[in-house]
Write a protein that holds these residues in place. Structure first.
Motif, PDB file in Angstrom:
ATOM      1  N   THR A 145       1.039  -1.232  -0.004  1.00 25.01           N
ATOM      2  CA  THR A 145       0.002   0.171   0.120  1.00 25.01           C
ATOM      3  C   THR A 145       0.931   1.186   0.130  1.00 25.01           C
ATOM      4  O   THR A 145       0.558   2.069  -0.767  1.00 25.01           O
ATOM      5  CB  THR A 145      -0.853   0.206   1.204  1.00 25.01           C
ATOM      6  OG1 THR A 145      -1.719  -1.051   1.018  1.00 25.01           O
ATOM      7  CG2 THR A 145      -2.084   1.154   1.183  1.00 25.01           C
ATOM      8  N   ALA A 146       1.963   1.319   1.106  1.00 24.32           N
ATOM      9  CA  ALA A 146       3.065   2.363   0.734  1.00 24.32           C
ATOM     10  C   ALA A 146       3.415   2.690  -0.737  1.00 24.32           C
ATOM     11  O   ALA A 146       3.536   3.908  -1.084  1.00 24.32           O
ATOM     12  CB  ALA A 146       4.206   2.184   1.739  1.00 24.32           C
ATOM     13  N   LEU A 147       3.958   1.579  -1.438  1.00 19.99           N
ATOM     14  CA  LEU A 147       4.422   1.704  -2.746  1.00 19.99           C
ATOM     15  C   LEU A 147       3.137   2.432  -3.563  1.00 19.99           C
ATOM     16  O   LEU A 147       3.427   3.345  -4.351  1.00 19.99           O
ATOM     17  CB  LEU A 147       4.793   0.551  -3.377  1.00 19.99           C
ATOM     18  CG  LEU A 147       5.209   0.535  -4.721  1.00 19.99           C
ATOM     19  CD1 LEU A 147       6.670   1.407  -4.819  1.00 19.99           C
ATOM     20  CD2 LEU A 147       5.910  -0.985  -5.030  1.00 19.99           C
ATOM     21  N   GLU A 153       0.744   9.728  -5.534  1.00 17.99           N
ATOM     22  CA  GLU A 153       1.590  10.793  -5.305  1.00 17.99           C
ATOM     23  C   GLU A 153       2.319  11.341  -6.336  1.00 17.99           C
ATOM     24  O   GLU A 153       2.420  12.547  -6.688  1.00 17.99           O
ATOM     25  CB  GLU A 153       2.148  10.745  -3.819  1.00 17.99           C
ATOM     26  CG  GLU A 153       1.095  10.666  -2.639  1.00 17.99           C
ATOM     27  CD  GLU A 153       1.727  10.626  -1.267  1.00 17.99           C
ATOM     28  OE1 GLU A 153       2.983  10.230  -1.255  1.00 17.99           O
ATOM     29  OE2 GLU A 153       1.302  11.012  -0.364  1.00 17.99           O
ATOM     30  N   ALA A 154       3.192  10.409  -6.840  1.00 11.56           N
ATOM     31  CA  ALA A 154       3.985  10.874  -7.837  1.00 11.56           C
ATOM     32  C   ALA A 154       3.119  11.316  -9.214  1.00 11.56           C
ATOM     33  O   ALA A 154       3.390  12.131  -9.817  1.00 11.56           O
ATOM     34  CB  ALA A 154       5.118   9.872  -8.420  1.00 11.56           C
ATOM     35  N   LYS A 155       2.120  10.632  -9.336  1.00  9.28           N
ATOM     36  CA  LYS A 155       1.251  10.871 -10.745  1.00  9.28           C
ATOM     37  C   LYS A 155       0.387  12.318 -10.358  1.00  9.28           C
ATOM     38  O   LYS A 155       0.203  12.983 -11.330  1.00  9.28           O
ATOM     39  CB  LYS A 155       0.081   9.625 -10.963  1.00  9.28           C
ATOM     40  CG  LYS A 155       0.444   8.399 -11.577  1.00  9.28           C
ATOM     41  CD  LYS A 155      -0.449   7.526 -11.528  1.00  9.28           C
ATOM     42  CE  LYS A 155      -0.041   6.035 -12.188  1.00  9.28           C
ATOM     43  NZ  LYS A 155      -0.928   5.140 -12.265  1.00  9.28           N
ATOM     44  N   ALA A 156       0.363  12.492  -9.049  1.00 14.60           N
ATOM     45  CA  ALA A 156      -0.235  13.697  -8.602  1.00 14.60           C
ATOM     46  C   ALA A 156       0.454  14.827  -8.736  1.00 14.60           C
ATOM     47  O   ALA A 156       0.183  16.098  -8.423  1.00 14.60           O
ATOM     48  CB  ALA A 156      -1.110  13.570  -7.298  1.00 14.60           C
ATOM     49  N   VAL A 163       8.656  10.744  -2.693  1.00 19.16           N
ATOM     50  CA  VAL A 163      10.447  10.550  -2.389  1.00 19.16           C
ATOM     51  C   VAL A 163      10.237  10.174  -0.813  1.00 19.16           C
ATOM     52  O   VAL A 163      10.877   8.919  -0.464  1.00 19.16           O
ATOM     53  CB  VAL A 163      11.083  11.379  -2.754  1.00 19.16           C
ATOM     54  CG1 VAL A 163      12.334  11.392  -2.244  1.00 19.16           C
ATOM     55  CG2 VAL A 163      11.322  11.338  -4.331  1.00 19.16           C
ATOM     56  N   ASN A 164       9.725  10.989  -0.016  1.00 20.62           N
ATOM     57  CA  ASN A 164       9.701  10.865   1.363  1.00 20.62           C
ATOM     58  C   ASN A 164       9.006   9.500   1.796  1.00 20.62           C
ATOM     59  O   ASN A 164       9.642   8.880   2.777  1.00 20.62           O
ATOM     60  CB  ASN A 164       8.955  11.965   2.201  1.00 20.62           C
ATOM     61  CG  ASN A 164       9.691  13.276   1.939  1.00 20.62           C
ATOM     62  OD1 ASN A 164      11.084  13.236   1.760  1.00 20.62           O
ATOM     63  ND2 ASN A 164       9.063  14.346   2.218  1.00 20.62           N
ATOM     64  N   ARG A 165       8.078   9.077   1.241  1.00 23.12           N
ATOM     65  CA  ARG A 165       7.405   7.965   1.449  1.00 23.12           C
ATOM     66  C   ARG A 165       8.207   6.742   1.168  1.00 23.12           C
ATOM     67  O   ARG A 165       8.204   5.650   1.933  1.00 23.12           O
ATOM     68  CB  ARG A 165       6.021   7.642   0.731  1.00 23.12           C
ATOM     69  CG  ARG A 165       5.082   6.572   1.092  1.00 23.12           C
ATOM     70  CD  ARG A 165       3.671   6.874   0.850  1.00 23.12           C
ATOM     71  NE  ARG A 165       3.232   8.110   1.174  1.00 23.12           N
ATOM     72  CZ  ARG A 165       2.707   8.521   2.382  1.00 23.12           C
ATOM     73  NH1 ARG A 165       2.742   7.501   3.450  1.00 23.12           N
ATOM     74  NH2 ARG A 165       1.911   9.702   2.430  1.00 23.12           N
TER      75      ARG A 165
END
Length: 168
Positions: A145-147, A153-156, A163-165
């Motif tokens: 789920t984290a991935l 988030e990258a798509k958004a 990156v932080n995640r």
């Protein structure tokens, strides 16, 4: 049934038994009779929709679930089934409002929230999808789920969050 041959609830109950046995044609017949007896029987419409779905008649299933919802707008079973069926057919625009309505009543329902995130992703609403997936991640962390959240988030365009995640 012998005492009340046209009782809508009794007929719907027989339909439920047939559904559990995967006797979809028989279930369909009982639910249709239940609806004929009581056109406002929301559970009969929902059962009929399940029978149609079991028979692979998705359009009829959608129409019956919509009828169940019209008879009882608080029917979470019908909303859930509509959301899933619309998503299965690729109609995310219709799936999303049903999923959102469920979460208004049951905000802790992570399964439907993750399905909502996936539907939102399919429509290009990456920020909303990421926000919903983050809620699921915060409720129960797992690497997969984290991935997924990082990808959303990258798509958004939230590169630093992604990156932080991934680093965290």
């Amino acid at each position: 049934l012998a005492e009340q041959p046209g009782n809508s609830d009794t007929l719907a109950g027989l339909g439920e038994i047939a559904l559990r046995r995967q006797q979809y044609e028989t279930a369909k017949t009982f639910f249709e009779q239940a609806i004929e007896s009581d056109p406002d029987n929301a559970s009969a419409y929902a059962g009929l929709a399940s029978a149609f779905n079991g028979l692979g008649m998705v359009d009829q299933a959608l129409a019956s679930f919509e009828s169940a919802l019209a008879a009882n707008p608080q029917n979470l079973q019908a909303r859930y089934a509509l959301g899933l069926l619309y998503a299965q057919t690729g109609d995310y625009v219709h799936a999303i409002p049903h999923m959102e309505a469920i979460l208004e009543v049951r905000p802790d329902w992570d399964n439907i929230r993750m399905r909502l995130a996936k539907a939102q992703e399919e429509t290009g609403a990456y920020g909303l999808a990421a926000d919903n997936a983050v809620i699921v991640l915060n409720n129960s962390y797992d690497d997969q789920t984290a991935l997924y959240v990082a990808q959303l988030e990258a798509k958004a365009g939230r590169t630093s969050s992604a990156v932080n995640r991934l680093e965290g």
